[in-house]
Motif scaffolding. Sequence first.
Motif, PDB file in Angstrom:
ATOM      1  N   GLU A  79      16.319  14.785  42.849  1.00  0.00           N
ATOM      2  CA  GLU A  79      16.185  13.390  42.607  1.00  0.00           C
ATOM      3  C   GLU A  79      15.613  13.031  41.265  1.00  0.00           C
ATOM      4  O   GLU A  79      15.922  12.040  40.859  1.00  0.00           O
ATOM      5  N   ILE A  80      14.871  13.724  40.543  1.00  0.00           N
ATOM      6  CA  ILE A  80      14.342  13.415  39.210  1.00  0.00           C
ATOM      7  C   ILE A  80      15.739  13.364  38.216  1.00  0.00           C
ATOM      8  O   ILE A  80      15.898  12.390  37.377  1.00  0.00           O
ATOM      9  N   GLU A  81      16.622  14.267  38.459  1.00  0.00           N
ATOM     10  CA  GLU A  81      17.900  14.060  37.710  1.00  0.00           C
ATOM     11  C   GLU A  81      18.518  12.763  37.883  1.00  0.00           C
ATOM     12  O   GLU A  81      19.348  12.199  37.063  1.00  0.00           O
ATOM     13  N   ALA A  82      18.460  12.406  39.211  1.00  0.00           N
ATOM     14  CA  ALA A  82      19.257  11.107  39.789  1.00  0.00           C
ATOM     15  C   ALA A  82      18.673   9.947  38.962  1.00  0.00           C
ATOM     16  O   ALA A  82      19.226   9.095  38.118  1.00  0.00           O
ATOM     17  N   MET A  83      17.142   9.893  38.854  1.00  0.00           N
ATOM     18  CA  MET A  83      16.223   8.973  38.145  1.00  0.00           C
ATOM     19  C   MET A  83      16.577   9.097  36.825  1.00  0.00           C
ATOM     20  O   MET A  83      16.851   8.060  36.132  1.00  0.00           O
ATOM     21  N   ARG A  84      16.751  10.218  36.085  1.00  0.00           N
ATOM     22  CA  ARG A  84      17.199  10.268  34.623  1.00  0.00           C
ATOM     23  C   ARG A  84      18.243   9.437  34.601  1.00  0.00           C
ATOM     24  O   ARG A  84      18.542   8.947  33.428  1.00  0.00           O
ATOM     25  N   ALA A  85      19.458   9.883  35.238  1.00  0.00           N
ATOM     26  CA  ALA A  85      20.696   9.109  35.111  1.00  0.00           C
ATOM     27  C   ALA A  85      20.642   7.450  35.055  1.00  0.00           C
ATOM     28  O   ALA A  85      21.483   6.978  34.114  1.00  0.00           O
ATOM     29  N   ILE A  86      19.721   7.110  35.866  1.00  0.00           N
ATOM     30  CA  ILE A  86      19.667   5.687  36.032  1.00  0.00           C
ATOM     31  C   ILE A  86      19.170   5.334  34.744  1.00  0.00           C
ATOM     32  O   ILE A  86      19.486   4.231  34.228  1.00  0.00           O
ATOM     33  N   LYS A  87      18.061   5.832  34.054  1.00  0.00           N
ATOM     34  CA  LYS A  87      17.317   5.437  32.985  1.00  0.00           C
ATOM     35  C   LYS A  87      18.426   5.610  31.766  1.00  0.00           C
ATOM     36  O   LYS A  87      18.364   4.552  30.986  1.00  0.00           O
ATOM     37  N   THR A  88      19.074   6.785  31.790  1.00  0.00           N
ATOM     38  CA  THR A  88      20.075   6.591  30.707  1.00  0.00           C
ATOM     39  C   THR A  88      21.213   5.715  30.677  1.00  0.00           C
ATOM     40  O   THR A  88      21.566   5.266  29.691  1.00  0.00           O
ATOM     41  N   ALA A  89      21.666   5.251  31.897  1.00  0.00           N
ATOM     42  CA  ALA A  89      22.496   4.435  31.747  1.00  0.00           C
ATOM     43  C   ALA A  89      22.212   3.023  31.448  1.00  0.00           C
ATOM     44  O   ALA A  89      22.839   2.235  30.900  1.00  0.00           O
ATOM     45  N   LEU A  90      20.814   2.587  31.855  1.00  0.00           N
ATOM     46  CA  LEU A  90      20.428   1.294  31.683  1.00  0.00           C
ATOM     47  C   LEU A  90      19.562   1.376  30.211  1.00  0.00           C
ATOM     48  O   LEU A  90      19.513   0.082  29.634  1.00  0.00           O
ATOM     49  N   ASP A  91      18.867   2.245  29.866  1.00  0.00           N
ATOM     50  CA  ASP A  91      18.317   2.329  28.505  1.00  0.00           C
ATOM     51  C   ASP A  91      18.520   3.508  27.581  1.00  0.00           C
ATOM     52  O   ASP A  91      17.650   4.445  27.610  1.00  0.00           O
ATOM     53  N   PRO A  92      20.023   3.684  27.070  1.00  0.00           N
ATOM     54  CA  PRO A  92      20.329   5.003  26.449  1.00  0.00           C
ATOM     55  C   PRO A  92      19.482   5.455  25.327  1.00  0.00           C
ATOM     56  O   PRO A  92      19.165   6.775  25.206  1.00  0.00           O
ATOM     57  N   ALA A  93      18.890   4.484  24.736  1.00  0.00           N
ATOM     58  CA  ALA A  93      18.071   4.962  23.475  1.00  0.00           C
ATOM     59  C   ALA A  93      16.694   5.122  23.966  1.00  0.00           C
ATOM     60  O   ALA A  93      15.829   5.356  23.055  1.00  0.00           O
ATOM     61  N   GLY A  94      16.456   4.881  25.270  1.00  0.00           N
ATOM     62  CA  GLY A  94      14.788   5.183  25.747  1.00  0.00           C
ATOM     63  C   GLY A  94      13.966   4.164  24.908  1.00  0.00           C
ATOM     64  O   GLY A  94      12.956   4.402  24.762  1.00  0.00           O
ATOM     65  N   LEU A  95      14.187   2.924  25.110  1.00  0.00           N
ATOM     66  CA  LEU A  95      13.429   1.976  24.178  1.00  0.00           C
ATOM     67  C   LEU A  95      12.201   1.220  24.986  1.00  0.00           C
ATOM     68  O   LEU A  95      11.215   0.954  24.161  1.00  0.00           O
ATOM     69  N   LEU A  96      12.435   1.239  26.330  1.00  0.00           N
ATOM     70  CA  LEU A  96      11.464   0.638  27.101  1.00  0.00           C
ATOM     71  C   LEU A  96      10.600   1.467  27.738  1.00  0.00           C
ATOM     72  O   LEU A  96      11.033   2.551  28.512  1.00  0.00           O
ATOM     73  N   ASN A  97       9.046   1.520  27.566  1.00  0.00           N
ATOM     74  CA  ASN A  97       8.206   2.257  28.148  1.00  0.00           C
ATOM     75  C   ASN A  97       8.241   3.609  27.760  1.00  0.00           C
ATOM     76  O   ASN A  97       8.371   4.332  28.667  1.00  0.00           O
ATOM     77  N   PRO A  98       8.460   4.094  26.758  1.00  0.00           N
ATOM     78  CA  PRO A  98       8.581   5.681  26.324  1.00  0.00           C
ATOM     79  C   PRO A  98       7.462   6.390  26.759  1.00  0.00           C
ATOM     80  O   PRO A  98       6.169   5.787  26.793  1.00  0.00           O
ATOM     81  N   GLY A  99       7.526   7.241  27.567  1.00  0.00           N
ATOM     82  CA  GLY A  99       6.499   8.162  27.975  1.00  0.00           C
ATOM     83  C   GLY A  99       5.960   7.970  29.451  1.00  0.00           C
ATOM     84  O   GLY A  99       5.047   8.120  29.972  1.00  0.00           O
ATOM     85  N   VAL A 100       6.582   6.637  29.976  1.00  0.00           N
ATOM     86  CA  VAL A 100       6.136   6.426  31.425  1.00  0.00           C
ATOM     87  C   VAL A 100       7.221   6.969  32.329  1.00  0.00           C
ATOM     88  O   VAL A 100       8.523   7.004  31.896  1.00  0.00           O
ATOM     89  N   LEU A 101       6.825   7.337  33.372  1.00  0.00           N
ATOM     90  CA  LEU A 101       7.568   8.330  34.454  1.00  0.00           C
ATOM     91  C   LEU A 101       8.242   9.708  33.934  1.00  0.00           C
ATOM     92  O   LEU A 101       8.257  10.442  34.474  1.00  0.00           O
ATOM     93  N   PHE A 102       8.785   9.437  32.689  1.00  0.00           N
ATOM     94  CA  PHE A 102       9.345  10.775  32.167  1.00  0.00           C
ATOM     95  C   PHE A 102       8.742  11.104  30.789  1.00  0.00           C
ATOM     96  O   PHE A 102       8.124  10.159  30.176  1.00  0.00           O
ATOM     97  N   PRO A 103       8.382  12.298  30.505  1.00  0.00           N
ATOM     98  CA  PRO A 103       7.792  12.661  29.409  1.00  0.00           C
ATOM     99  C   PRO A 103       8.536  12.256  28.079  1.00  0.00           C
ATOM    100  O   PRO A 103       9.591  11.833  27.902  1.00  0.00           O
ATOM    101  N   LEU A 104       7.564  11.987  27.255  1.00  0.00           N
ATOM    102  CA  LEU A 104       8.043  11.697  25.717  1.00  0.00           C
ATOM    103  C   LEU A 104       9.270  12.422  25.384  1.00  0.00           C
ATOM    104  O   LEU A 104       8.978  13.574  25.310  1.00  0.00           O
ATOM    105  N   ALA A 105      10.156  11.727  24.732  1.00  0.00           N
ATOM    106  CA  ALA A 105      11.395  12.610  24.226  1.00  0.00           C
ATOM    107  C   ALA A 105      10.637  13.306  23.040  1.00  0.00           C
ATOM    108  O   ALA A 105       9.991  12.645  22.302  1.00  0.00           O
TER     109      ALA A 105
END
Length: 449
Positions: free
Chosen positions: A423-449
């Motif tokens: 499930e977490i991998e599926a959520m990450r895939a959605i995040k990466t698809a919509l926000d590939p550079a991780g610009l929106l709300n870094p550190g929220v839901l997933f750890p900071l890159a």
Amino acid sequence: MKALADIVGPEHVLTDPDLKASYETDWTGRFTGSAACVVRPGTTDEVAAVVRACASEGWRITVQGGNTGLVGGGVPVGGEVLLSLTRLTTLGDVDPSSSQVTAGAGVTLAALQAVAREAGFDFGVDLAARDSATVGGLVATNAGGIRVVRYGSMRQQVVGLTAVLADGSVVSRMAGLEKDGTGYDLLGLLAGSEGTLAVITEARLRLVPRYRARAVALLAMSSTTAAVDVLPVLRASLPSLAAAELFYAPGLALVRKHGGLPAPFPEEHAAYLLVECADLVDPTASLVAAVESAEGLVDARIADDASGQRALWAYRETHTESISAEGVPVKLDVSVPVTSLPALVDQLEATVAGVCPGARTIVFGHVNEGNLHVNVLDTGSAAEEVSDAVLRLVASLSGSISSEHGVGRAKVPWLALSRSENEIEAMRAIKTALDPAGLLNPGVLFPLA
Ligand SMILES: Cc1cc2nc3c(=O)[nH]c(=O)nc-3n(C[C@H](O)[C@H](O)[C@H](O)COP(=O)(O)OP(=O)(O)OC[C@H]3O[C@@H](n4cnc5c(N)ncnc54)[C@H](O)[C@@H]3O)c2cc1C
């Protein structure tokens, strides 16, 4: 910053530390971080232009509404552009034929309720932060509150959204279609996405009938089990049931201390259940009939007039503020299958004491959803240990580490207690698809890159 000032006007880009300060710390005082600047756009087009400008510079963005969130999701980690949506306050006319209204992301819940009520309707979500919490924040957190027993959470109220994606493009479905079978449910996805997938700028919202006839009862129960067991009886016999809230003596003592409230009953009781019914005709008699034979009922107070009802609600609604008046608590918002609620309550204090002797545990919650707000005061340096112990207890009871406040930054380390690796991998895939550079709300839901 000049690029941002060109879009929104220099008066809406704040860089002075004193002006930024109130945006940089959350409501609890527990989460804080410095923003490069605070930007306050006034329209969807301005939001889109700001996001595009940030994306082209690679600036990360923290999205903020009323800043009443309790998991640190709306405050920066450090150095982000803080995008405040509070100027998006356009509120359309209520459409009686569809029972819907369009609200800007910055409209407060109280303003939305006022417009709905003026038109003879009401809004299905209500919570104590109503004067500051915004439509955007409520959707982004899929907020719950005191009416879920009757109307569901925020996601159930949303029939349309306009949102700006991480590249600055705008997606909008605002026709308010009650049925729409065309592909993925983007509205449902953005509800509860905590600002990690898009910036919500407006919402088309479903309204509910306004029931002016109300009755409120405060029930003193012999145990949590008795409070849980009475619920199916109330649901079955009271279609007008609109709230069922649970609290305990330690919380009651704090609200009395900080609010100067009188004792509701001559004696202290094991559990308190606040019940509200709302209907077209006075529901007092049916409420009394439903509760009077309840097993485990020790004492009761019923209010059929507005001031009496407000007085009973104050015992429940001032919990959050009264706890904060005592200090900065570890705040955990969890849910378990409702039959496991008594086990959770029974084991909580010993679980907390096991890692932090001397800490004070205050709990209250929305009983229908098995939702308990666990507040632990005086944790000193053991905040992480307390969170860990409580969340593991919740997981052992097949519960969720976040019932209605979201994951934010506060619960990132424990997400895997509630969600499987896949499930977490599926959520990450959605995040990466919509926000590939991780610009929106870094550190929220997933750890900071
Ligand atoms: C006294 C009190 C009582 C509360 N009671 C309840 C309760 O009963 N039930 C409940 O569910 N919550 C409750 N809350 C928590 C809080 O009010 C909700 O989480 C609310 O939905 C947050 O709205 P906000 O506008 O303040 O959002 P913020 O705190 O500003 O932000 C919350 C999250 O949403 C994101 N966000 C905000 N606006 C947008 C937007 N326009 N687009 C995309 N993302 C956005 C932020 O990035 C952040 O992750 C309570 C809080 C307080 C202080």
